[in-house]
Structure formats: C-alpha cells, structure tokens
Design an enzyme around this catalytic site. Structure first.
Site, PDB file in Angstrom:
ATOM      1  N   ALA A   1      44.643  37.694  37.139  1.00 28.84           N
ATOM      2  CA  ALA A   1      45.810  36.753  37.343  1.00 28.84           C
ATOM      3  C   ALA A   1      46.603  36.682  35.956  1.00 28.84           C
ATOM      4  O   ALA A   1      47.602  36.064  35.858  1.00 28.84           O
ATOM      5  CB  ALA A   1      45.151  35.539  37.590  1.00 28.84           C
TER       6      ALA A   1
ATOM      7  N   GLY B   1      46.053  43.508  34.010  1.00 29.39           N
ATOM      8  CA  GLY B   1      45.451  44.432  34.596  1.00 29.39           C
ATOM      9  C   GLY B   1      45.134  45.622  33.761  1.00 29.39           C
ATOM     10  O   GLY B   1      45.819  45.837  32.691  1.00 29.39           O
TER      11      GLY B   1
ATOM     12  N   GLY C   1      40.487  36.524  43.429  1.00 36.70           N
ATOM     13  CA  GLY C   1      40.164  36.367  44.907  1.00 36.70           C
ATOM     14  C   GLY C   1      41.541  35.447  45.323  1.00 36.70           C
ATOM     15  O   GLY C   1      42.344  35.096  44.520  1.00 36.70           O
TER      16      GLY C   1
ATOM     17  N   HIS D   1      36.385  42.357  44.974  1.00 36.41           N
ATOM     18  CA  HIS D   1      36.640  40.851  44.160  1.00 36.41           C
ATOM     19  C   HIS D   1      35.888  41.133  42.987  1.00 36.41           C
ATOM     20  O   HIS D   1      34.982  41.460  42.764  1.00 36.41           O
ATOM     21  CB  HIS D   1      35.792  39.620  44.936  1.00 36.41           C
ATOM     22  CG  HIS D   1      36.054  38.400  44.227  1.00 36.41           C
ATOM     23  ND1 HIS D   1      35.141  37.341  43.994  1.00 36.41           N
ATOM     24  CD2 HIS D   1      37.122  38.203  43.621  1.00 36.41           C
ATOM     25  CE1 HIS D   1      35.381  36.422  43.530  1.00 36.41           C
ATOM     26  NE2 HIS D   1      36.774  36.592  43.190  1.00 36.41           N
ATOM     27  N   ASP D   2      36.777  40.759  41.909  1.00 34.36           N
ATOM     28  CA  ASP D   2      36.412  41.062  40.464  1.00 34.36           C
ATOM     29  C   ASP D   2      34.905  40.468  40.129  1.00 34.36           C
ATOM     30  O   ASP D   2      34.446  41.037  39.371  1.00 34.36           O
ATOM     31  CB  ASP D   2      37.660  40.806  39.680  1.00 34.36           C
ATOM     32  CG  ASP D   2      38.048  39.281  39.558  1.00 34.36           C
ATOM     33  OD1 ASP D   2      37.449  38.718  40.336  1.00 34.36           O
ATOM     34  OD2 ASP D   2      39.189  38.816  38.953  1.00 34.36           O
ATOM     35  N   THR D   3      34.775  39.462  40.404  1.00 30.34           N
ATOM     36  CA  THR D   3      33.486  38.641  40.202  1.00 30.34           C
ATOM     37  C   THR D   3      32.308  39.578  40.857  1.00 30.34           C
ATOM     38  O   THR D   3      31.122  39.891  40.118  1.00 30.34           O
ATOM     39  CB  THR D   3      33.394  37.115  40.530  1.00 30.34           C
ATOM     40  OG1 THR D   3      34.518  36.587  39.900  1.00 30.34           O
ATOM     41  CG2 THR D   3      32.262  36.855  40.015  1.00 30.34           C
TER      42      THR D   3
ATOM     43  N   ASN E   1      32.377  28.036  40.312  1.00 35.01           N
ATOM     44  CA  ASN E   1      33.679  28.334  39.610  1.00 35.01           C
ATOM     45  C   ASN E   1      34.165  27.590  38.630  1.00 35.01           C
ATOM     46  O   ASN E   1      34.293  25.997  38.915  1.00 35.01           O
ATOM     47  CB  ASN E   1      34.859  28.636  40.737  1.00 35.01           C
ATOM     48  CG  ASN E   1      34.339  29.836  41.600  1.00 35.01           C
ATOM     49  OD1 ASN E   1      34.633  30.971  41.168  1.00 35.01           O
ATOM     50  ND2 ASN E   1      34.074  29.566  42.925  1.00 35.01           N
TER      51      ASN E   1
END
Length: 491
Positions: free
Chosen positions: A10, A13, A78, A235-237, A294
């Site tokens: 967010a 990149g 996400g 999803h990055d996580t 989170n």
C-alpha cells in the site's frame, strides 16, 4: 527456472527475479516504485494504469541478463478490488483507507452481529475496512454501480488480468475479504445473501498455482521470452509466511505497512476464545490456515516520512533510527490501530495531538516520534501475542520475523524485550521469497512448500535477538492496553 515476483504494497512496489533449481534459491531486486492512493473526485483510489506501467517496467528489468523468463506472479495487500463490466474497470479501485470505506460498518454489525460474521468467516477484523464492508456500502449507497458490474477481481488478479492473464480468484487474497468460509475455502454465500451483497460477480476460488495465460506482448513489450502468468500466494502476507522457515513452536510476524502476527495451523479455529481474543483465520498455501492478528504497522512511520519529505527534512532511515535510539524510551505510546490515525492530515501532527489528548508527554523532533512509534509497535505486538497464545495449544516460544523490520535492529531488540521471546530474522524480502517459492512449486522445480522452506533456510542468513527482561515493558504494555481499551470504547 526464472520467476518474476511482483510484490505491491500500500506504499510501494518491488519486482524481483527469482532463480530456482532443485538445490539453490536466489532472489534479487530488479525494480522498485512508489504506490500511494491518489485523491480523485473526493475519494482515495489506486491508479491501476500507473501500476501496470510499473509492472511492465519491472518484468523487462527482470529479463535483463538472464536467458528468458518462465513465470510471473503478482501479490498485493488485501481487501481492495476492482469492479468490471465486459472486462473493463467501471472506476478506479477505492483504497480501504478511504474514510467512506467504513460508512456502513455499524449496519453490518446490526444486521448479522459480530459473532455471526466470525462463525461464517473466521475473521474478527472489526476496525479494518474489509471487502465485505466496502461491498455492503456500495450495495446500500451505489446499487447501480454493482448492478452494472459483471465481475469482481481482487487487486492481484485485476493486475494479472491487465497484463494478459485470465480473470480468476485465489484463496489467500480472498480470505482477507471477510467473505470466505475458511473450512470449505469457498465464498460464504449464505452470509452474503443475508447482507444483500451480490455473489454472482465473485470469481470461482482456487488454490495458488493456477496458470492464467501468457504475458500480453502488447502490454509488456520488448521481451525476448513469453512468461506464463501464475497465481502465487497472492496475498502478500500469505506469500511472506510461505517464505519463512517456520515450525510449530514459532509465531510469524510479517512487517510492512501492516504487521501480521500469527501461527500456521492445519484447520481454522472458531472457538469462543478465538472470538473473545479477536483472532482471525486467513488461508495459506498448501491447505494451511494462518491464525493471526492484524496490527497497523509501519504505515504510520511511512506517513511521517512522507510529511517530513514534503517539509524538506531528512528521511534517511539510518538517521531516523539513530535519533530514535537517543530519545527517551517508552515516554509516550500510541494505539496504532486507533481510528484517530488516517491519511488526511500530516501524521506527526496526528501523533502529537493523540499524546496531548491522552495526557502523555508530547514527543519532540523526528527521533522522539520514531521512538514513540517503535516502542508502541513492540508493545502492541506483545499484547497481541499474549492474546494469540491464549487461543492456541502450545503457545509460541519464539518469533520469526520477515519483511522490512528485519533491517531495523532497534525494533528487533525492542520486540524481543517486549514479548520476552527470542526473535529470529527471516528474509527481509520474505514476501518475494514466498511468491517465488509458490511459483517454483507450481512449475515443478520444487516438489512442495516444505522442501522450498528448507532451501530458503539455507539460502539466507539469520540473526537472533535475545530478550532482556525488565519490568518496564510490563508497565508499558499495561499503559498501552489502557489506551487500546479507550480507543475501542470511542469506536
């Protein structure tokens, strides 16, 4: 084989080239770009055209110096999504940090209740504007837009489609929506029906490793090869956890704009204890479930750096951390998840205002603010680890850290001290590592995730920070818990 991992968060990149064989694993950065919500027509949105341009630049950079590319995979944060009609975006995807994203949150709670949401989805994010809330807001306030749409794609699959991939759904990113049954790993259609959220626009869900088609030469021109687009853990996580050397005794903490703290298990946990401690179930690779909490992470630090940059001040990390080390420890703490913090005002001003309202010393200078944030994040993580430990059998005895926090030695030590547990560092670019690893498994270069994790464990150096016991962290956690309770009451 050569795999391109495109990791978009967010705030920015990064594109990586992963070179993987049966006995070696190497990942290196080839391109980096900024990514922040753009303000358009009074809303905060994502500039998809700009992101596609950066992705194309990164893929071209990845091919430079290697004998062709085999696969490309995109992971992102996400929650956010695009609505399409006949394959075209109806409007720019709205950021989950847009204030309007939570407009009908209380209506959702009134309609079905928090316990029904948890039982149906395994998610307890009551303050994060999940996709469910965003869609419910659209259904209530812009029903014509939803009626016009014939498809919804989460951000990784939206971007994959823009560079040539077939429209698709993938379970790890879908599980951030608060719209998925974690046991069945499918959309929770009964719940969505109760909330009058349309389900006909949702794509079928599949596990990571789908082949979506070749990169479109008209979008990514100048390549000598035609790599296949695949879904990694998108999803990055989920990607980051896939790339960490974990065992049953370890908790993971992936650090970025968000902190995600949790443990990996085989099945979802939807017990009273999980609900009471606000533990969420998100889906991972290879049929796994990530029981997690989170935490609003380095987002606030990055917003401070942006404000200082605009003011012409230094934002060099080494300088900021050096100043933070000299600042008084635990002088002021902030609840990083409080609704008080947003993107509409300079973050240093928001932090100082919060400390005044809560009768705490107001941090001065960059060092004071950075130290306040790092102390707060360490204490917040410790509190959430206590909550997680109350839910699982065999509470974690150590933490494996991934993401940008690995480089922050001050934070790593504060985290070990606050949690009273050893903290071991995994790869700095854990998300890219997991992205590449899931692509390599899909391509057959690596037989399974566990074998890949062994490769990763031997390819990256690890540092362990031992806790230094002290009552001062017990008191700091108590102070932060009181602030968090106050924030929850105000919400």
């Amino acid at each position: 084989m050569n795999h391109v991992a495109i990791d978009i968060g967010a705030s920015g990149g990064t594109v990586f080239l992963g070179e993987v064989t049966e006995s070696s694993f190497d990942v290196r950065e080839v391109h980096r770009f900024d990514n922040r919500p753009a303000e358009r027509d009074g809303r905060y949105v994502w500039d998809v055209d700009a992101l596609v341009g950066h992705i194309a630049d990164g893929i071209r950079a990845a091919e430079d110096g290697v004998d062709g590319l085999d696969t490309v995979g995109i992971d992102t944060w996400g929650l956010d999504f695009g609505l399409l009609a006949d394959g075209e975006l109806l409007r720019d995807p709205v950021s989950y940090r847009d204030p309007e994203s939570t407009a009908t949150r209380e209506q959702v709670f009134d309609a079905v209740g928090k316990r029904r949401l948890f039982d149906a989805t395994g998610i307890t994010n009551w303050n994060t504007p999940n996709t469910l809330w965003q869609l419910h807001t659209l259904a209530e306030r812009e029903p014509d837009l939803l009626a016009e749409s014939d498809g919804l794609l989460m951000m990784p699959q939206l971007l994959s489609a823009r560079i040539g991939g077939e429209p698709a759904g993938e379970v790890t990113i879908a599980s951030t929506t608060q719209m998925v049954d974690p046991e069945e790993r499918t959309w929770a259609t009964d719940l969505l029906g109760e909330l009058s959220v349309p389900t006909d626009i949702l794509p079928p869900l599949a596990e990571a490793g789908q082949s979506l088609g070749p990169v479109d030469e008209a979008v990514v021109s100048g390549l000598s090869s035609t790599p296949e687009i695949v879904t990694p853990a998108s999803h990055d996580t989920a990607a980051a956890v896939a790339g960490l050397p974990l065992d049953e005794d370890a908790a993971f903490l992936n650090t970025g704009s968000w902190f995600v703290l949790g443990v990996e298990r085989d099945d979802p946990v939807r017990t009273d204890a999980a609900f009471d401690n606000a533990v969420s179930n998100e889906l991972g690779v290879d049929g796994s479930v990530r029981l997690l909490k989170n935490i609003n992470g380095f987002f606030m630090l990055e917003e401070c750096r942006e404000a200082w940059r605009e003011a012409g001040e230094s934002v060099d990390y080494d300088d900021l951390l050096s100043a933070a080390e000299q600042a008084p420890p635990r002088a002021a703490l902030v609840d990083t998840d409080a609704d008080a913090f947003g993107i509409d005002e300079p973050m240093p001003d928001q932090i100082r205002a919060y400390c005044r309202r809560t009768d705490q010393p107001v941090p001065t200078g960059q060092g004071g603010i950075v130290r306040c944030l790092l102390d707060s994040l360490a204490a917040k993580t410790a509190l959430e680890l206590d909550a997680l430990a109350a839910v699982v059998e065999g509470p974690p005895s150590r933490i494996v850290l991934g993401g940008g926090g690995v480089r922050n030695e001050l934070f790593c030590q504060l985290l070990a001290d606050a949690t009273d547990r050893p903290v071991s560092t995994g790869p700095v670019e854990a998300t890219a590592v997991g992205n590449v690893l899931t692509q390599a498994v899909a391509a057959g270069t690596v037989p399974d995730i566990e074998t890949g994790r062994d490769l990763v464990g031997s390819a990256f150096e690890t540092t362990t920070y031992e806790p230094r016991a002290g009552d001062e962290w017990t008191r700091a956690k108590e102070r932060l818990a009181a602030l968090t309770d106050a924030s929850s009451s105000e919400a």
